[in-house]
Write an enzyme that holds these catalytic residues in place. Sequence first.
Site, mmCIF file in Angstrom:
data_model
loop_
_atom_site.group_PDB
_atom_site.id
_atom_site.type_symbol
_atom_site.label_atom_id
_atom_site.label_comp_id
_atom_site.label_asym_id
_atom_site.label_seq_id
_atom_site.Cartn_x
_atom_site.Cartn_y
_atom_site.Cartn_z
ATOM 1 N N SER A 80 -28.863 -4.753 -25.403
ATOM 2 C CA SER A 80 -27.607 -5.782 -25.092
ATOM 3 C C SER A 80 -28.636 -7.280 -25.163
ATOM 4 O O SER A 80 -29.743 -7.219 -25.027
ATOM 5 C CB SER A 80 -27.468 -5.574 -23.644
ATOM 6 O OG SER A 80 -26.657 -6.516 -23.159
ATOM 7 N N TYR A 140 -27.396 -3.483 -14.389
ATOM 8 C CA TYR A 140 -27.218 -3.403 -15.649
ATOM 9 C C TYR A 140 -28.210 -4.315 -16.514
ATOM 10 O O TYR A 140 -29.007 -3.412 -17.618
ATOM 11 C CB TYR A 140 -25.914 -3.858 -16.363
ATOM 12 C CG TYR A 140 -25.488 -3.910 -17.678
ATOM 13 C CD1 TYR A 140 -25.158 -2.783 -18.564
ATOM 14 C CD2 TYR A 140 -25.673 -5.071 -18.674
ATOM 15 C CE1 TYR A 140 -24.849 -2.792 -19.797
ATOM 16 C CE2 TYR A 140 -25.519 -4.698 -19.795
ATOM 17 C CZ TYR A 140 -24.983 -3.708 -20.420
ATOM 18 O OH TYR A 140 -24.722 -3.902 -21.941
#
Length: 251
Positions: A143, A156
């Site tokens: 990400s 996350y």
Amino acid sequence: MDFSLFSLEGKTALVTGVSRGLGQAMALALAKAGADIVGVGLRGMGDTRAMVEAEGRRAYEIQADLASCDAAAVAREAIQAAGRVDILVNNAGVIKLSPAEEHTMEDFDAVMKVNLRSLFLLTREIAVQMIENGGGKIINTCSIQSLQGGSGDAAYVASKHAVHGLTRAWANEWGKYHIQVNGIAPGYMVTDNTAKLRQNQEAVDDITSRIPVGRWGQPQDLMGPVVFLASHASDFVNGHLLVVDGGYLNT
């Protein structure tokens, strides 16, 4: 240029989180390039199976909850079903949104079980088989949060930094076995994980204003990058994080 470098004919790819969104798009791209697909999903492959088979490729379906199952056993089931795994795409992931001071251990652990622990166990099992077979390709969905601090998604962010670290560590260790390990770092994409964020129009407008191409990414934006990293075209690319964000990190 020899475009056969991008062919995946005769290969089998294992893709997690395959039933929708980014995983579905990447599985379809790999099938279009010639690979058979082993799809792992919480509810199986869903519509992805029909898409893969429409490309004339075989689809093997494994229903598994990576938050609670034995991920190593899932890897063994995939190898048994397909005979071998040449390409592994670790795509399954979850996100829990809350201010850092309110982030519970339950949410933290839930994110880590899927995004990190299951990824580690499954990859280790597949890598042993790749070493025995003379090589392979491992692609981790990281990400842009692998490179940022983020806000409101501490677990996350931590998990994606860790996956980026594993990508680099595994690239160092397994390169000698002709296994290339790389990551794809999607930017802001239209997926289920961003559904809550996209309900905030002010936030959407702010983020879009920082993306030079002027839009959020779509799952199909990962189709070309995943085929490149899965194919012989990327044989000298190892430990790299390929950012697919429309230029967001440049602003």
